[in-house]
Design a protein around this motif. Structure first.
Motif, PDB file in Angstrom:
ATOM      1  N   CYS A  22       8.126   1.587   3.177  1.00 23.10           N
ATOM      2  CA  CYS A  22       7.429   1.899   4.424  1.00 23.10           C
ATOM      3  C   CYS A  22       8.305   1.472   5.601  1.00 23.10           C
ATOM      4  O   CYS A  22       8.893   0.387   5.591  1.00 23.10           O
ATOM      5  CB  CYS A  22       6.085   1.182   4.460  1.00 23.10           C
ATOM      6  SG  CYS A  22       5.116   1.518   5.945  1.00 23.10           S
ATOM      7  N   CYS A  26       6.966  -2.212   2.899  1.00 28.27           N
ATOM      8  CA  CYS A  26       6.131  -2.233   1.687  1.00 28.27           C
ATOM      9  C   CYS A  26       6.465  -1.037   0.802  1.00 28.27           C
ATOM     10  O   CYS A  26       6.907  -0.005   1.280  1.00 28.27           O
ATOM     11  CB  CYS A  26       4.653  -2.153   2.063  1.00 28.27           C
ATOM     12  SG  CYS A  26       4.098  -3.423   3.201  1.00 28.27           S
ATOM     13  N   PHE A  68       4.801   1.801  -1.812  1.00 23.21           N
ATOM     14  CA  PHE A  68       3.508   2.466  -1.770  1.00 23.21           C
ATOM     15  C   PHE A  68       3.433   3.531  -2.850  1.00 23.21           C
ATOM     16  O   PHE A  68       4.438   4.021  -3.323  1.00 23.21           O
ATOM     17  CB  PHE A  68       3.307   3.118  -0.395  1.00 23.21           C
ATOM     18  CG  PHE A  68       4.510   3.886   0.039  1.00 23.21           C
ATOM     19  CD1 PHE A  68       4.739   5.175  -0.409  1.00 23.21           C
ATOM     20  CD2 PHE A  68       5.449   3.302   0.858  1.00 23.21           C
ATOM     21  CE1 PHE A  68       5.866   5.875  -0.031  1.00 23.21           C
ATOM     22  CE2 PHE A  68       6.584   3.993   1.250  1.00 23.21           C
ATOM     23  CZ  PHE A  68       6.790   5.282   0.800  1.00 23.21           C
ATOM     24  N   CYS A 116       0.502   3.866   2.291  1.00 26.63           N
ATOM     25  CA  CYS A 116       0.928   2.468   2.272  1.00 26.63           C
ATOM     26  C   CYS A 116      -0.310   1.581   2.319  1.00 26.63           C
ATOM     27  O   CYS A 116      -1.100   1.659   3.268  1.00 26.63           O
ATOM     28  CB  CYS A 116       1.840   2.165   3.453  1.00 26.63           C
ATOM     29  SG  CYS A 116       2.418   0.462   3.458  1.00 26.63           S
TER      30      CYS A 116
END
Length: 179
Positions: A108, A113, A115, A126
């Motif tokens: 992300c 992050c 996802f 996400c």
């Protein structure tokens, strides 16, 4: 005429000097032998890259993934592999049972992050802060500020090669933000 150099009276090592030398050599050898594995642990292993910076796609255990294994999946499948620098990368199986030449890196652009792909909604979602991405990696809803990073995907001898994307981003028509 005698051209020889006279020897000093105490040219030999004393017992104390010999023991000090042997102790120092032993300590230096032991220290070097113990620091070598620590250094090997701290330095990441080099990645075998091609002339264009490409790497072979691998699974989570570091084993190369044959293209034939991913191409057995139904069209529209998004397979997650370890790509450049071990980054998780989505590969897409197209309708003609080939891999799309564009892969999407699974990080992300908000906070990095990873996802999942949601096949029902046909978007990347996400879970950290709710960013949504279209199938091509463009931002549908923030807080992510930028589209997902792209990579080139090619197949050679049943191996999947992933290389950096340095050209214009086809989604924005501009220079990629990650270059």
């Amino acid at each position: 005429m005698d051209q020889s150099v006279p020897l000093a009276a105490d040219a030999s090592l004393s017992r104390r000097q010999l023991l000090n030398f042997l102790t120092g050599a032993t300590v230096a050898t032991a220290l070097t032998a113990s620091l070598y594995p620590v250094g090997q642990f701290l330095v990441p292993p080099g990645e075998d890259t091609g002339a264009d910076g490409s790497v072979v796609a691998r699974d989570r255990f570091g084993t190369p993934i044959p293209a034939s294994r991913i191409l057995q999946e139904p069209p529209g499948t998004r397979a997650l592999v370890a790509g450049l620098a071990g980054e998780p990368t989505y590969l897409v199986v197209k309708e003609d049972r080939t891999l799309d030449t564009m892969g999407i890196v699974n990080n992300c652009t908000h906070l990095g992050c990873t996802f999942p792909w949601n096949p029902l909604d046909q978007q990347f979602q996400c879970p950290c802060h709710g960013s949504l991405y279209a199938p091509d990696g463009t931002v549908v809803r923030g807080p992510a500020p930028l589209p997902l990073k792209l990579v080139h995907v090619a197949v050679a001898n049943d191996l999947i090669l992933i290389s950096p994307w340095r050209e214009t981003d086809p989604r924005t028509g501009m220079k990629p933000w990650w270059v």
